[in-house]
Scaffold this motif. Sequence first.
Motif, PDB file in Angstrom:
ATOM      1  N   ILE A 244       0.847  -1.190   0.000  1.00  0.00           N
ATOM      2  CA  ILE A 244       0.000   0.000   0.000  1.00  0.00           C
ATOM      3  C   ILE A 244       0.885   1.244   0.000  1.00  0.00           C
ATOM      4  O   ILE A 244       0.632   2.212  -0.707  1.00  0.00           O
TER       5      ILE A 244
ATOM      6  N   ALA C 111     -11.182  -4.846  -9.511  1.00  0.00           N
ATOM      7  CA  ALA C 111     -10.412  -4.375  -8.364  1.00  0.00           C
ATOM      8  C   ALA C 111      -8.924  -4.526  -8.624  1.00  0.00           C
ATOM      9  O   ALA C 111      -8.145  -3.613  -8.364  1.00  0.00           O
ATOM     10  N   LEU C 115      -6.690  -1.342  -8.566  1.00  0.00           N
ATOM     11  CA  LEU C 115      -5.706  -1.283  -7.490  1.00  0.00           C
ATOM     12  C   LEU C 115      -4.286  -1.436  -8.011  1.00  0.00           C
ATOM     13  O   LEU C 115      -3.334  -1.338  -7.255  1.00  0.00           O
ATOM     14  N   ASN C 119      -3.213   5.135  -5.786  1.00  0.00           N
ATOM     15  CA  ASN C 119      -4.474   5.843  -5.632  1.00  0.00           C
ATOM     16  C   ASN C 119      -4.467   7.289  -6.085  1.00  0.00           C
ATOM     17  O   ASN C 119      -5.252   7.707  -6.929  1.00  0.00           O
ATOM     18  N   SER C 145     -11.697   5.080  -5.156  1.00  0.00           N
ATOM     19  CA  SER C 145     -11.712   4.510  -3.806  1.00  0.00           C
ATOM     20  C   SER C 145     -12.765   3.443  -3.537  1.00  0.00           C
ATOM     21  O   SER C 145     -12.622   2.684  -2.593  1.00  0.00           O
ATOM     22  N   GLN C 148     -11.741  -0.289  -2.968  1.00  0.00           N
ATOM     23  CA  GLN C 148     -11.153  -0.771  -1.723  1.00  0.00           C
ATOM     24  C   GLN C 148     -12.231  -1.231  -0.751  1.00  0.00           C
ATOM     25  O   GLN C 148     -12.100  -2.254  -0.093  1.00  0.00           O
ATOM     26  N   ARG C 151     -13.722  -4.397  -1.808  1.00  0.00           N
ATOM     27  CA  ARG C 151     -12.847  -5.532  -1.552  1.00  0.00           C
ATOM     28  C   ARG C 151     -12.819  -5.898  -0.075  1.00  0.00           C
ATOM     29  O   ARG C 151     -12.865  -7.075   0.279  1.00  0.00           O
TER      30      ARG C 151
END
Lengths: 320, 526, 296, 322, 333
Positions: A244, C111, C115, C119, C145, C148, C151
């Motif tokens: 992330i 996703a 992803l 972002n 967003s 997320q 998911r």
Amino acid sequence: MQVMLKYLIRRLLTLVPVLLGVTFITFILMDLAPGDPAEILLTRRDIEVTPENLQLAREALGVDGPLPLRYANWLLDVLQGNLGTSFTTGEPVSAEILGRLPATAELAAGGLLVMFLLAFPLGTVAALLRGTVGDHIGRLTALVGASIPSFYLGLLLITYIAVPMEGIPVMGKDEGLISLLLPSVTLGFGLAATYARLLRANLLEVLQLDYIRSARSRGLREAVIIGRHAFRNALIPVVTLLGITMGHLLGGTVVVERIFAWPGVGRLAVEAIFDRNYPVIQGYVLLMGLAFVCMNLVIDLSYRLLDPRVRMEEGEGKVS
Amino acid sequence: MLSRSFFKIVFLLTVLLLLSVTVGCEPAEDPLEDLEEDLEEETAEEPAEKTEQILTIGVGRDFYYGSEDRTYLHGSTNVWEGLVYLDENLEPESWLAEDISLSQDEKTWIFQLREGVVFHDGAAFNAEAAKANIIRLRKHPQTADNYKYMEEVRATGTHTLEIELKKPLPAFPVLISYFPSAMFSPEVIETGGTELAAPVGTGPYKFADYSQDRIYLEANPDYWKGEPNIDQVVFHHIPDEGTRVAALRAGEVDALADVGIILPEQVPELEGIPEINLLTQEVLTSIYMFFQTENAPVDNPAVRRGISKLLDREELVNSLLDGYGEPARAVISPLAEYWIDDQESRYDYDPEEGSRLLDENLEENEKITILVNSSWAARWPLSSIAQYLQTELDKLGVESEIKSLEMGAYNEELGKGDFHVSFCPWTGQDPDDFFSSWLLSGSGFNQSRGVNFSSEEADELIQEAVQEMDREERRKIYFQLQDLAEEKAPLVPVYHDLTVYATRDYVKDFQMDFNFRPDLFPAYLE
Amino acid sequence: MTGRLLRDHLSLTGLVIIILIFAVTMAAPVLAPHDPLPVELSERLRSADDQYPLGTDPLGRCLYSRLLYGGRITLQYSLSVLAIILLIGIPTGLLAGYLGGMVDGLLMRVADVVLAFPNLILALVVTGFLGPGLINVMIALAVVSWVQYARVVRGMVLSLKQKEFVLAARSAGTGPLGIIWHHLVPNVLPPVVVMATLNLGGLVLSIATLSFLGLGAQPPVPEWGAMINEARNYMVSTPMLMLLPGTAIALTVLGFNLLGDGLRDVLDPQGFTRPRQQSAGSSKPSPRLFSRRGSQ
Amino acid sequence: MTFLRGERLAKSYIISRGWWQKEEIQAVHDVSLDLDLDIEAGKNVGLVGESGSGKSTLVRLLSRLERPSRGCLHYRGKEISTLPEKQLTSFRRQVQIIFQDAAASLNPRHPAEKILAEPLRNYFPAFSRKERRDKIDQVLQQVGLSPEDRKRYPHEFSGGQQRRLAIARAVIVNPFLVICDEATSGLDVSLQGQLLNLFLDLGEKFGVHYLLVSHDLPAVRYLCQRVVVMYAGRIVEDLPANRLDASLHPYTRALLKSEPRLEGSFSPQFLPGEPPDSSAYPAGCPFHPRCPERIEICAREQPFLKEISARHRAACHLAGKQ
Amino acid sequence: MDNVHKQVLEVKNLSANFYTSRGLIRAADNINFNVGQSECLAIIGESGAGKSVTALSLLRLVPHPGRIEEGEINLEGRDLLQLNPKEMRRVRGEDLALVFQDSLSTFNPVRTIGSHICETITAHRKLSSAEARDMARCKLAEMGLPAERSFRSFPFQLSGGMRQRAALAMAMSLHPRVLIADEATTSLDVTLQAQILHYLKKHLQECCMSLLFITHDLAAAAAVADRVAVMYAGRIVESGPVREVFRQPLHPYTSALLRSHPSFCPGRLEPINGSPPDLADLSPGCAFSPRCLKGREICRNKVPSLQELWPEQQAACHFHQARKNDLREAAVT
């Protein structure tokens, strides 16, 4: 090792649909962009917009034909490393981006380094001092750190550190490593806060697990217990988070590069976005998508190195 | 123990980043790095021995235009020179042409070229070379307009160039001064085309490299005026105004020199720093407010005049610009004093009149879109002016919306014509430059900025003026045109720029002219 | 539950900050002494006095009023984005997780692709294509967003679906909709609330960042990030212009972070919203020596 | 008529290892089991086996929480293994299940009242609010809780109380069969005793029958009249509880011997080796690698469950030959 | 009972308290017991009775926020509570070893079984790593494990039974004087539990080791222990030779426990009513009194002390103390 290799191959194969998606999105972005790219190209270059010129530009850009065909053509081009030419400079986009990539990579590496240098001592100390005033101050600092927008922090650093202090460059990357200092701090600071928090929580969690108690009961030295047993295990979730973080890091470079005039791809991208320099934006998005996916792959692999449970699961071990 | 795990991680990350760098293909060899290394080494080693002098100039836009551009690099780089330049009175001045004369029939201009000039690649500058350049420039879309009256170009002697026009054109030398007569080595000119392979000119500095926002220049030892003092000049493109000033303060650039390079509001920050010389220069650049003349309600000249009346130019210059500028009283830069009639001001502040004009001509619920180019806003306070205008409109109950866009997007928006008002800086040379760019139907800026103004009367007057050989007569026509510009108001001037630029104190004899072109030849570092 | 939250000083601080900021910014029309928009050149750059509590900006507008209205805009847009995200993300996640099969596969592929981009970068590019403006920023952030949430919710549903209480509900004769509504939703929501609270801080940051870059709020709209951007040239001469909105952003985000952190302990003890190792969990909570028992 | 009968039930799980590689794991093999559930055949049946023996999977198959991969499930003579959920209402009400982890089987966001009302609403929609309330109060009392506990949430109950609540939910709909999946395992002795007695009491009061799934032989013996022993996904022996001492399968005997006892000096004749992993059951008799009595055929041929005497079945090559 | 056992571990008046937000918790209150050489003492009791805290106290590893208040822990004549931390560390693993209930969490999931054993060995013995490895393999083999494979395995790769045996091998790698098995067999299946019990007993005899067997499983305790101590609410309520205690329990709690267990109660179970007391909120008297069928006035007000009521059998119960003489008489006749 063979398990690892197998895993790698499998992961790479699963990347194929993702990469197709990534390229498709990238392509669609360009295709859906408002305005006729050929016309934009002409006006950008101060060339008169005539039907002949338009046609020429269209051919040069390869923007005629039905969508799947255009996508296939574009993909072929991309596979050969051809991302088109920039509207502003007329240079190949791939060259422009690759030329600036090292700077961004340096910045990202610097940011990561700062992040770790700050987060590890902070997180560890906070965990070992659990419950004390020091810990609370640490937790608050970490939260505040995570709350400061990086662009604001960057401006503060420029105004109150770089400008008054001799030898700390305000911008650019000419002064060697020292130029990297402030941008890296700006990039790494907020993330460091997150990591310090996470590391503290993980260490605390691990420290109260049975195997730590078991290690104590076996008479191991405290340093060995923390170093060998607690730390490594506390790191595993940290590595998971890295995926992330890479996103934040790459996103952060955009802002930091703009503030510090860092000649990287992030700044190029922002300028391209402002300029509606579509080929460059497209190249950037593609590159970031690829970089992010690759980084996550590497993180995954390192995660497997750290945690044998995941490593073995498909190979020799049992099935959960 | 701690450190071992830690370094493992750091190692992993490093590998990861290296990987990301090497993704795709290997980065091309970077000549810049060598150069930089050289520079670093040489500056670092033995400062006592004055080896290389490097001057880094911060600029707010990219001076590198590339091979498809008319000049490849901006004129401020001092890499190339043109045939003609202008003096302070905006009269033609010799540059690479030592002497300019007019033939009997007033249709052929004879340029006596400077002798002993060589291009950076060693090629001699002569009439043939100049001819090749003129032919290229005439074809080039950016300069074709300047040569539209040209009939033929001839090299009549080794250093004599003749340009024959279709009709007498007294302003021709002015028309082709600076950019439109830029001279490049015939070696780099694409045969039969308009592209330049490299910016090989005759100027005091040669182009060495362009990379990462920087143009690297080296002194040209064979320059016709002699060898320049400074060995290397770097033009560093710093788009962000704050960063520019910070870089100067920190000594990372030795000078900031371009039009609008320092915003007036940044002056207090630099004032009083002994190491920094703040300089000002009146330049030919003016800030205009222009209208999309086909969009209601600004298709009505009265509305346009009304809006113009709402701007208190005096106040604007005094407060927003801290006095760094001159409130506009005419469409032409005051530097071209001769062409401006003596009227007190055509563009004074008159809110009552403005309000009356708008009241009478504006219908209810008409929303004005104000377009701001934010790339320019980093050099001129255009956004503030827009917000000021918005407030003034608001006071009259006229709703407005500001759209702030960067260059590319702005141009697109202009092309679409979805706006009413916008602001832009514009630098002209002589009055014809202004009128034929802005008022002539379908002409350059008139079209590309989306003004789309068209008036037969204006077209005729402009044609007439440009051919009028009598200076006094010509002046009168320009007065008429100024009346017409005031009356129709497709664009109105806001203020004339007084550019603030700055150098570190060790930079000597560094000056920018009204074309904001710094003369690098005499400059030296102390 | 609330008690526990209130006992934690830091979360309480967060709550207080949030409430204060909400109250103050929502009451902006009452509290602000001036209209935040009109330019008054004669009043520019005044220092704080009775008329202008925090002085004025370079265009002579009351800084205090602009700060208040700026917060309003920031919060309004952050909340709107969040609402959109939740409205799309939660149902999608629930359905994908519960139904599995094609729906799930499709969601996961989407996703994966979304992803695969960082972002902020994707938001940046989407805004770039839509053109600058707060509305477009809102759309871009939502587009980026919602995945997320979908998911995370899907993951939670997959894990909850195997939980005994869901099996027990089936055994108690409850149908799929009942199970989703009565058993999955109430258990999915608390961690989502935590996530949303923490995410709000992130959204405030994203909106400010995009506005700072010039893609969000357009002049003369007083958005905090845009205000910092406008104040940059006055960084040295009038630092307050930058420091105040900067601090305001930091404080707001801090408030959400503090609150979210506290909420996480209370609402998400399983740690769905915390990144942790995948399958084989070493972190099985050790049995507490003294767990609280109900009296019998 | 047999209440519930599984015929050659089998369940395998597909473990996906990426999108081209799949592995099948057999959890339950060809299990045939009938639950007659009368006094003679065994009102309560105990299903005994060690962890990994497939008993939990079998429970999920028998309760139709999962569909068998193969085989049939007959409920009162009707095949139900493929019926859609909607037609299972009667079955669902009659067959209730209590899970090992009571805390996990109670929705943490619902108060006791709501937890108990859920099955009532579904199976007795005609009940008025008052009737429902009364019923809940009554059942709460019957399982040893008080009506005041209605408003409390699961986490406010102690572990024992949570179990009582789970039991209350199961019996509130008057089921015929309650499947207790390890419902008393891992508990303190006193609590385990309390629950076992509660099962007995409720069994009498409501006419509930139990399928007690456990690895705890003493508890099974205490509650059940019939014991079914599982090993490696198969039933190896099925016999009346009071005949356990006469068991024929070596595994059952090993289980009995492994049980620590106070009487006599304890020298456990422990089984060597480990229970097989479900991904790799041995060929032949799955027990043969650990079997102290194995003969040559055991490695080759898989013994089938055969009738030894009335109500006694065993799957061993040696069974009935001595 | 013969007195051949030389006392290895003597615990006197050991108390460990927890200072929690809910108040003081006396998790182990005035604990007295001793374990002889080659002897096995089982401490039984339900969860929350303070068994584990007692075990951890012996190693001075009581977790935060608890601490040992007072007492003496004599291990072969040395009082462990007087040792400095370094000396105490030497005792752990070397003289006193601990085996936990959950073998999966005993091992660090990311390290191999072998590395755990080796590090235990090298922490106490100056051995080369090769020697330590050999020793570790040897220990694993002693527990009936495939030495090489289990040495290289990660904890999660072994089955529960194997893992527990590996944990046992690790605990016994340095031939400790006393092994504390804290619920070491509880979560295992019967056949695996039998294996572990077998190995424990074997080592007890072969290595002259003492065993402190902590469990809530009465049957396992009965099977393995020589003597047994029953804990309730932080106190020992009864202790004595295992057969005596199980055949003729003196404390009502012990007998109630036995009546709750199907193995020990032939007829219908008579489980204890109610649930264990909240340690933070104990009644002033006997902690069992609220659940005790024989409870009297005195039980609610005075804590009974542990007294020998029968040869070698002690109980803390007012009821039985009152009947002490009767009991003696019964014994005589």
